[in-house]
Design a protein around this motif. Structure first.
Motif, short mmCIF file in Angstrom:
data_model
loop_
_atom_site.label_atom_id
_atom_site.label_comp_id
_atom_site.label_asym_id
_atom_site.label_seq_id
_atom_site.Cartn_x
_atom_site.Cartn_y
_atom_site.Cartn_z
N PRO A 95 8.37 16.54 -5.34
CA PRO A 95 7.00 16.95 -5.01
C PRO A 95 6.92 18.45 -4.74
N ALA A 97 5.43 20.31 -2.65
CA ALA A 97 5.54 20.80 -1.27
C ALA A 97 6.99 20.91 -0.81
N THR A 197 7.54 13.98 5.43
CA THR A 197 6.27 14.41 4.85
C THR A 197 6.07 15.91 4.96
N ARG A 198 5.38 16.44 3.94
CA ARG A 198 4.89 17.81 3.92
C ARG A 198 3.50 17.78 3.30
N GLY A 199 2.50 17.89 4.16
CA GLY A 199 1.14 17.74 3.66
C GLY A 199 0.94 16.32 3.14
N GLU A 200 0.49 16.21 1.89
CA GLU A 200 0.28 14.91 1.27
C GLU A 200 1.52 14.39 0.56
N ASP A 201 2.53 15.24 0.43
CA ASP A 201 3.74 14.87 -0.30
C ASP A 201 4.79 14.28 0.64
N ARG A 202 5.69 13.49 0.05
CA ARG A 202 6.76 12.90 0.85
C ARG A 202 7.98 12.60 0.01
#
Length: 324
Positions: A95, A97, A197-202
């Motif tokens: 991802p 992020a 998680t980082r923002g909406e990404d994981r």
């Protein structure tokens, strides 16, 4: 009214109850039972069960041999000269992020083995920049006996680790250490996974209990609920389950246990790896069936605090998007 005294029996029952709540009753009973059986064989009259780490005379004998050839002092100094190794994992489906995400990997610390080595680890990681710390087992010096000194060392190490720290147990570690380690702020992954998680990404981080001696790893329980196609990283103490992990679909595999041989011939050729796996898995980066892995030679030492032709390390893994 008098307070009820906590006998060793009642303390054991309380520990087993707490572990049952945390791990499930079957896992708790299994791990505790194997530990008690192994300790009874070491300390009891059953002398059929042999391992170098359980032979009281082994450290003295090895020290004598190294002193005889003039290598003991050099090996001891080597064991306290840590390096910071850098490794990059390229992942096509990483991802956005997580581009440049950095993971500090510590393993085989044996924190109660050598005070100078523990201090060297703490000093080595203090200035490092990373997003997550993972630890892949063997925090205690011996494979049996008291855990207090190891827990004290792990508490001091936790103060030097910033941010989240996820860990698995190794064959030197007692299941009795789990509550105290988690109270310190380590998150033990006992055949479990978490979403990072980082923002909406994981991405997903999974960990299994020791697969070397205790054989209590459970890849199904650890990873069944990880979404198909998601980036996943498995923590294991030993590389021995590399085939199982690759076919289970993990993208990355981080482990230790081998110490890279610890005492190696010139050129870094290990005399022994104490692990049931091919030698190409003994140290550093490797690939197997589409899965990328890294076996760290570790930061500490076992049996005797010396290293020859095999420097100790802490490892920084960087995740980047790109072709494998």
């Amino acid at each position: 009214m008098t307070a009820r005294a906590h006998t060793p029996e009642s303390q054991d029952e309380l520990l087993e109850y707490r572990l049952s709540l945390r791990l499930g009753p079957v896992h708790a009973r299994q791990r505790l039972g194997i530990e008690r059986e192994a300790e009874a064989k070491v300390f009891g009259k059953d002398h059929d069960w042999f391992h170098l780490e359980n032979l009281a005379s082994a450290p003295g004998f090895i020290r004598f041999c190294l002193q005889a050839v003039g290598l003991f002092r050099r090996g001891q100094n080597n064991s306290r000269q840590l390096t910071t190794a850098s490794n990059h994992f390229q992942l096509p489906n990483l991802p956005a992020a997580f581009e440049g995400f950095r993971i500090l990997h510590l393993t085989d610390l044996h924190v109660d083995m050598d005070e100078a080595n523990l201090q060297a680890v703490i000093e080595r990681i203090a200035p490092l920049d990373y997003d997550l710390c993972v630890l892949t087992g063997d925090y205690r010096c011996l494979t049996r006996g008291p855990i207090d000194a190891a827990l004290d060392g792990m508490a001091r190490l936790r103060e030097a680790i910033h941010g989240d720290a996820y860990a698995v147990l190794g064959n030197h570690d007692s299941i009795r250490m789990v509550p105290a380690l988690e109270d310190m702020g380590y998150r033990l992954l006992m055949n479990e996974h978490v979403a990072v998680t980082r923002g909406e990404d994981r991405v997903y981080l999974a960990g299994v209990d020791d697969a070397h001696f205790y054989k209590v790893h459970n890849l199904h329980r650890a990873g069944d609920d990880i979404p198909v196609g998601a980036v996943s990283l498995l923590l294991s103490h030993t590389p021995e389950i590399f085939r199982e992990a690759a076919h289970a679909g993990y993208d990355l595999f981080l482990c230790g246990h081998t110490h890279g041989g610890q005492i190696c011939l010139p050129g870094g050729i290990p005399v022994t790896l104490d692990s049931d796996c091919p030698r190409f898995l003994g140290r550093g980066y490797w690939r197997q069936n589409g899965m990328q892995g890294y076996t760290s030679p570790g930061s500490g030492t076992s049996v005797i605090n010396v290293r020859l032709n095999c420097p100790p390390e802490v490892t920084l893994h960087t995740l980047t998007r790109g072709p494998v």
